[in-house]
Design an enzyme around this catalytic site. Structure first.
Site, PDB file in Angstrom:
ATOM      1  N   CYS A 184       3.593   4.736  -8.646  1.00  0.00           N
ATOM      2  CA  CYS A 184       4.446   4.858  -9.817  1.00  0.00           C
ATOM      3  C   CYS A 184       3.875   4.199 -11.065  1.00  0.00           C
ATOM      4  CB  CYS A 184       5.838   4.311  -9.566  1.00  0.00           C
ATOM      5  SG  CYS A 184       6.950   4.726 -10.905  1.00  0.00           S
ATOM      6  N   CYS A 241       8.664  11.181 -12.804  1.00  0.00           N
ATOM      7  CA  CYS A 241       8.863   9.789 -13.160  1.00  0.00           C
ATOM      8  C   CYS A 241      10.008   9.707 -14.160  1.00  0.00           C
ATOM      9  CB  CYS A 241       7.578   9.249 -13.791  1.00  0.00           C
ATOM     10  SG  CYS A 241       7.774   7.627 -14.521  1.00  0.00           S
TER      11      CYS A 241
END
Lengths: 450, 115
Positions: free
Chosen positions: A212, A393
């Protein structure tokens, strides 16, 4: 079903308000009729096989793969190998670090997701032997396989930062959201303290591949917002240190973040990688093109280098050359996730050596592809499933707003709701997805149901 | 996600709401049935009652928004674009319509039972 349709449907699932109410409406009208065909389709053609499948790692990718394999195979032996009893919902760490959720929000147990008919050996894999078609556990137990799915996740290499001590997270301005749920909570205390006093806040990302890549940015934005809400933004200087010349691997997103940082008065340094840290004196040392640069701080969110776990790195599985060889990411074809040298080995999730996608969203798209190729091999067929690098995201830009950034290998934006949710727009609806719908969707994925 | 499967909706919302999902479904189905049967029994809409139910519905809409804000750790002041206003209107609208129907049916059946 076309890929576009699939994507649209996947997207609808992420939209809690609309989805729930649509569902209720459907529920009132004709749920029964809708559900019937699906149930019928589900019950058909399980693939009969005596194949021995070993899944190394019972995190998001391992469990999701186990569920799908168990559902689609009849008579095969499926074995999960992982020593960890807790399961962590990692996309929730940022929310803990933001003071919005307690540490317990992300913690559950592996046992509750292990599907029926799947064996779970509660040990870590200590050795991969793809030539001998077996893995060896910590206690020395050899487990032979016909197919191996590697989903070990990655290793947070805090030890690679001299001076770093994870026991100090939460003290003296040291934060590190990634370390664990408890550390994320401790980081929140440190950050909140900083938001009360002001000073220098340092943010960074490692020079390695990372899970991430949006998380370091999110935490910078969240800290900025807390400072503003408490009226202390004027007393603080926030500095984001990028590892290379960009803020995000997708150029158009990088530009947008640059503009937002500019707007929020976050200073940006490029090509700075945390080299060492003095926790007592609160000084971070960065590797830069002009040599080491010292930077004092009052709060820092340390994100360590990330590498494949040692057992993988010390095996024949990683890339043998190129940038990924050194950190041990597994050499797989980026579209099928099948190993390039060992035909019966697949890698999914963080440990896979592919250009993008160390997120739960990528796992959601990788697992069905890898499983499809594996099943095709069992059936003696070819699969045409393709993983296009999809990653998503929900990039939090302040409390209550986020940008739904979705992209693929080609750095294309691939919005799930074109025309409705603009990918580079700061929206409440995206925040709502992140806080409400993501965890249920994730848990459904673990159970092979989404 | 290789095949279209409406069950996934159910599964995701089950994870999200837990037992509350079944309660909401029950309320929606029950409320609709009670409303429809009331319409048939009375052979039409009672305007006076409808207005009262709609007033109560305003409260229901606000309640739906409060619930949404609470669950998502945010507020509607965070709205940043048209999609947000759409969601807010949708949540409010569903809360309004849902509670108006339930209140209308409740009031109607109460009168009928009392008679």
């Amino acid at each position: 079903m076309t890929e576009q349709r699939e994507k649209e449907f996947a997207a609808i699932l992420k939209l809690p308000g609309v989805g729930r109410r649509n569902f209720l409406r459907l529920g009132a009208a004709g749920t029964g009729a809708l559900l019937l065909p699906a149930t019928a389709a589900r019950a058909t053609d399980k693939l009969a096989s005596k194949a021995r499948i070993v899944i190394a790692g019972a995190g998001a990718a391992g469990l999701a793969a186990a569920s799908r394999l168990a559902e689609q195979l009849d008579g095969a032996s499926i074995t999960l190998v992982d020593g960890r009893k807790e399961h962590f919902y990692q996309p929730g760490y940022t929310l803990i670090g933001a003071g919005l959720k307690p540490a317990s929000y992300v913690v559950s147990t592996t046992a509750e997701y292990v599907p029926n008919g799947v064996d779970w050996i509660e040990e870590r894999v200590a050795e991969f032997d793809p030539e001998g078609n077996k893995v060896v556990t910590e206690s020395g137990k050899a487990i032979p396989y016909d197919f191996l799915l590697v989903a070990t996740g990655l290793k947070l290499d805090y030890a690679a930062i001299p001076g770093m001590d994870v026991a100090q997270i939460g003290k003296n301005g040291l934060g590190s959201v990634y370390h664990s749920a408890a550390a994320a909570e401790a980081t929140w205390r440190s950050m909140s303290d900083f938001a009360d006093k002001g000073g220098i806040g340092l943010f960074l990302r490692p020079g390695t591949e990372m899970k991430c890549a949006g998380a370091p940015l999110k935490y910078t934005f969240i800290t900025d917002d807390y400072l503003r809400r408490r009226g202390n933004r004027g007393k603080a200087e926030l500095v984001y240190n990028a590892n290379n010349k960009a803020l995000f691997s997708v150029p158009i997103v990088s530009e947008k973040v640059r503009m937002l940082f500019d707007d929020r008065k976050v200073k940006v340094n490029y090509e700075r990688i945390l080299e060492s840290i003095d926790l007592g004196k609160r000084i971070a040392v960065f590797k830069t093109p002009i040599g080491p640069v010292e930077h004092p701080y009052d709060f820092i969110n340390v994100i360590p280098p990330m590498r494949a776990p040692d057992a993988v790195r010390n095996s024949p599985l990683p890339w043998q050359e190129g940038g990924w060889a050194k950190d041990g990411w597994i050499e797989v074809d980026k579209h099928s996730l099948r190993h390039k040298r060992f035909d019966n080995v697949f890698a999914v999730g963080d440990v896979a050596g592919v250009p993008k996608g160390k997120t739960a969203a990528s796992v959601k798209w990788q697992v069905p592809v890898a499983v499809d190729h594996l099943l095709a091999s069992i059936a003696g067929k070819e699969s045409n499933s393709v993983y296009n690098g999809y990653t998503s995201c929900p990039l939090i830009t302040r409390l209550g707003q986020a940008m739904l950034v979705e992209f693929d290998y080609k750095d294309n934006l691939v919005p799930s709701f074109p025309g409705v949710i603009a990918p580079l727009e700061e929206l409440w609806i995206t925040w709502v997805m992140k806080t409400m719908a993501l965890k249920p969707t994730y848990l459904s994925m673990l159970r092979g149901r989404a | 996600m290789k095949e279209f499967d409406p069950l996934i909706f159910l599964v995701v919302f089950q994870e999200m709401l837990g037992p509350l999902l079944w309660l909401l479904i029950l309320l929606a189905v029950g409320g609709t049935l009670a409303f429809l049967s009331l319409l048939i029994k009375e052979k039409g809409i009672v305007a006076r009652r409808l207005v009262r139910a709609e007033l109560a519905g305003l409260g229901g809409g606000v309640l739906a928004l409060i619930l949404m804000a609470k669950v998502s750790s945010s507020g509607f002041t965070d709205a940043g674009g048209p999609a947000d206003w759409f969601l807010i209107a949708l949540v409010f609208g569903m809360g309004l319509i849902g509670s108006a129907i339930v209140v209308y049916s409740f009031l109607g059946w109460r009168t009928l039972v009392k008679r």
